[in-house]
Design a protein around this motif. Sequence first.
Motif, PDB file in Angstrom:
ATOM      1  N   LEU A  38       0.825  -1.209   0.000  1.00  0.00           N
ATOM      2  CA  LEU A  38       0.000   0.000   0.000  1.00  0.00           C
ATOM      3  C   LEU A  38       0.858   1.256   0.000  1.00  0.00           C
ATOM      4  N   LEU A  39       1.846   1.322   0.885  1.00  0.00           N
ATOM      5  CA  LEU A  39       2.681   2.514   0.986  1.00  0.00           C
ATOM      6  C   LEU A  39       3.562   2.682  -0.245  1.00  0.00           C
ATOM      7  N   SER A  40       3.983   1.572  -0.829  1.00  0.00           N
ATOM      8  CA  SER A  40       4.751   1.643  -2.075  1.00  0.00           C
ATOM      9  C   SER A  40       3.899   2.270  -3.173  1.00  0.00           C
ATOM     10  N   TRP A  41       2.621   1.900  -3.232  1.00  0.00           N
ATOM     11  CA  TRP A  41       1.710   2.484  -4.221  1.00  0.00           C
ATOM     12  C   TRP A  41       1.507   3.972  -3.952  1.00  0.00           C
ATOM     13  N   PHE A  42       1.326   4.338  -2.691  1.00  0.00           N
ATOM     14  CA  PHE A  42       1.153   5.753  -2.341  1.00  0.00           C
ATOM     15  C   PHE A  42       2.336   6.577  -2.830  1.00  0.00           C
ATOM     16  N   ARG A  43       3.549   6.031  -2.692  1.00  0.00           N
ATOM     17  CA  ARG A  43       4.747   6.781  -3.078  1.00  0.00           C
ATOM     18  C   ARG A  43       4.812   7.011  -4.583  1.00  0.00           C
ATOM     19  N   THR A  44       4.183   6.157  -5.360  1.00  0.00           N
ATOM     20  CA  THR A  44       4.283   6.269  -6.820  1.00  0.00           C
ATOM     21  C   THR A  44       3.109   7.013  -7.462  1.00  0.00           C
ATOM     22  N   ILE A  45       2.140   7.445  -6.657  1.00  0.00           N
ATOM     23  CA  ILE A  45       1.001   8.175  -7.225  1.00  0.00           C
ATOM     24  C   ILE A  45       1.506   9.471  -7.866  1.00  0.00           C
ATOM     25  N   PRO A  46       1.134   9.755  -9.105  1.00  0.00           N
ATOM     26  CA  PRO A  46       1.598  10.989  -9.747  1.00  0.00           C
ATOM     27  C   PRO A  46       0.928  12.224  -9.162  1.00  0.00           C
ATOM     28  N   HIS A  47       1.591  13.363  -9.300  1.00  0.00           N
ATOM     29  CA  HIS A  47       1.027  14.644  -8.873  1.00  0.00           C
ATOM     30  C   HIS A  47       0.292  15.336 -10.018  1.00  0.00           C
ATOM     31  N   ILE A  48       0.614  14.923 -11.244  1.00  0.00           N
ATOM     32  CA  ILE A  48       0.033  15.516 -12.447  1.00  0.00           C
ATOM     33  C   ILE A  48      -0.366  14.391 -13.395  1.00  0.00           C
ATOM     34  N   ILE A  49      -1.559  14.481 -13.958  1.00  0.00           N
ATOM     35  CA  ILE A  49      -1.957  13.568 -15.033  1.00  0.00           C
ATOM     36  C   ILE A  49      -2.361  14.400 -16.235  1.00  0.00           C
ATOM     37  N   LYS A  50      -1.711  14.135 -17.354  1.00  0.00           N
ATOM     38  CA  LYS A  50      -2.071  14.799 -18.609  1.00  0.00           C
ATOM     39  C   LYS A  50      -3.099  13.944 -19.339  1.00  0.00           C
ATOM     40  N   LEU A  51      -4.175  14.584 -19.779  1.00  0.00           N
ATOM     41  CA  LEU A  51      -5.222  13.916 -20.531  1.00  0.00           C
ATOM     42  C   LEU A  51      -5.278  14.473 -21.957  1.00  0.00           C
ATOM     43  N   PRO A  52      -6.060  13.844 -22.839  1.00  0.00           N
ATOM     44  CA  PRO A  52      -6.187  14.381 -24.210  1.00  0.00           C
ATOM     45  C   PRO A  52      -6.724  15.818 -24.213  1.00  0.00           C
ATOM     46  N   LYS A  53      -6.513  16.496 -25.331  1.00  0.00           N
ATOM     47  CA  LYS A  53      -7.011  17.850 -25.574  1.00  0.00           C
ATOM     48  C   LYS A  53      -6.490  18.858 -24.551  1.00  0.00           C
ATOM     49  N   ARG A  54      -5.275  18.606 -24.053  1.00  0.00           N
ATOM     50  CA  ARG A  54      -4.561  19.501 -23.134  1.00  0.00           C
ATOM     51  C   ARG A  54      -5.254  19.682 -21.781  1.00  0.00           C
ATOM     52  N   TYR A  55      -6.074  18.723 -21.405  1.00  0.00           N
ATOM     53  CA  TYR A  55      -6.602  18.726 -20.042  1.00  0.00           C
ATOM     54  C   TYR A  55      -5.529  18.174 -19.108  1.00  0.00           C
ATOM     55  N   VAL A  56      -5.449  18.760 -17.933  1.00  0.00           N
ATOM     56  CA  VAL A  56      -4.475  18.342 -16.926  1.00  0.00           C
ATOM     57  C   VAL A  56      -5.193  18.205 -15.589  1.00  0.00           C
ATOM     58  N   VAL A  57      -4.942  17.102 -14.888  1.00  0.00           N
ATOM     59  CA  VAL A  57      -5.544  16.884 -13.572  1.00  0.00           C
ATOM     60  C   VAL A  57      -4.468  17.056 -12.500  1.00  0.00           C
ATOM     61  N   VAL A  58      -4.759  17.880 -11.498  1.00  0.00           N
ATOM     62  CA  VAL A  58      -3.925  18.014 -10.309  1.00  0.00           C
ATOM     63  C   VAL A  58      -4.872  17.961  -9.109  1.00  0.00           C
ATOM     64  N   HIS A  59      -4.316  17.867  -7.921  1.00  0.00           N
ATOM     65  CA  HIS A  59      -5.220  17.816  -6.770  1.00  0.00           C
ATOM     66  C   HIS A  59      -5.735  19.188  -6.372  1.00  0.00           C
ATOM     67  N   ALA A  60      -4.827  20.120  -6.096  1.00  0.00           N
ATOM     68  CA  ALA A  60      -5.245  21.395  -5.498  1.00  0.00           C
ATOM     69  C   ALA A  60      -5.143  22.586  -6.443  1.00  0.00           C
ATOM     70  N   GLY A  61      -4.039  22.710  -7.141  1.00  0.00           N
ATOM     71  CA  GLY A  61      -3.876  23.882  -8.000  1.00  0.00           C
ATOM     72  C   GLY A  61      -2.442  24.031  -8.458  1.00  0.00           C
ATOM     73  N   VAL A  62      -2.140  25.194  -8.990  1.00  0.00           N
ATOM     74  CA  VAL A  62      -0.806  25.472  -9.516  1.00  0.00           C
ATOM     75  C   VAL A  62      -0.378  26.882  -9.133  1.00  0.00           C
ATOM     76  N   ASP A  63       0.907  27.129  -9.273  1.00  0.00           N
ATOM     77  CA  ASP A  63       1.456  28.485  -9.205  1.00  0.00           C
ATOM     78  C   ASP A  63       1.298  29.062 -10.608  1.00  0.00           C
ATOM     79  N   PRO A  64       0.469  30.091 -10.795  1.00  0.00           N
ATOM     80  CA  PRO A  64       0.185  30.579 -12.149  1.00  0.00           C
ATOM     81  C   PRO A  64       1.384  31.184 -12.864  1.00  0.00           C
ATOM     82  N   THR A  65       2.474  31.432 -12.158  1.00  0.00           N
ATOM     83  CA  THR A  65       3.642  32.059 -12.779  1.00  0.00           C
ATOM     84  C   THR A  65       4.648  31.053 -13.304  1.00  0.00           C
ATOM     85  N   LYS A  66       4.419  29.767 -13.052  1.00  0.00           N
ATOM     86  CA  LYS A  66       5.420  28.755 -13.406  1.00  0.00           C
ATOM     87  C   LYS A  66       4.878  27.752 -14.411  1.00  0.00           C
TER      88      LYS A  66
END
Length: 206
Positions: A116-144
Amino acid sequence: MAKKKSIPRMLNLSKLEGRILVFGDPHGCYKETIEIVEEHKPDHVVFCGDLVDRGPGVRELVEYVMNTPNVYTVKGNHERAVQSYYEDNQGNPKKHGLGATVSAFSTYNEEQMAELLSWFRTIPHIIKLPKRYVVVHAGVDPTKPLLEQTKRTLMYRRSYDPQDPEETSDIPGYLKWYEHEPCKELAQYKIIFGHAIHEHHDVAHW
């Protein structure tokens, strides 16, 4: 000694085909989640993180995401908190619903917890989807640019103040991160996120 850079993990699913269903934070609501999936019958399911804590079906929901093909998630701040509890002995089970997760996995043996903990460590922070959709949990720094975001920003960001860019909390007087004009590289994406509570879905002006 230089501080180690917090480089986020990214999963590129931009070549996926078919219908994609994206969920906000389910927090252990396994039964309701499955009902929605069965109703819509998507080809792929993507979660915005925070699978754990609070709800009665934490273990079932995590096992569903871990073991079901074409089901993915990004890491939320609650997944990070669970890691801290088990790996660093940090966190109070009486706060933020952590107790529901601790109870859910109390019957796991040592081998199961390691997996379980090994899986938790490998969970991505960003997922790119088709048509330039991006999934994150909370948000981004708009300047970066997307790949210059930090793990903390992706898991915790609510507000953004140029004078205090490291502050990620929801502070009165600060604009939400999505109320700022994004940098050129970031503006090409449509960002899907959870973390914050909204009465309805919303679309940022960019």
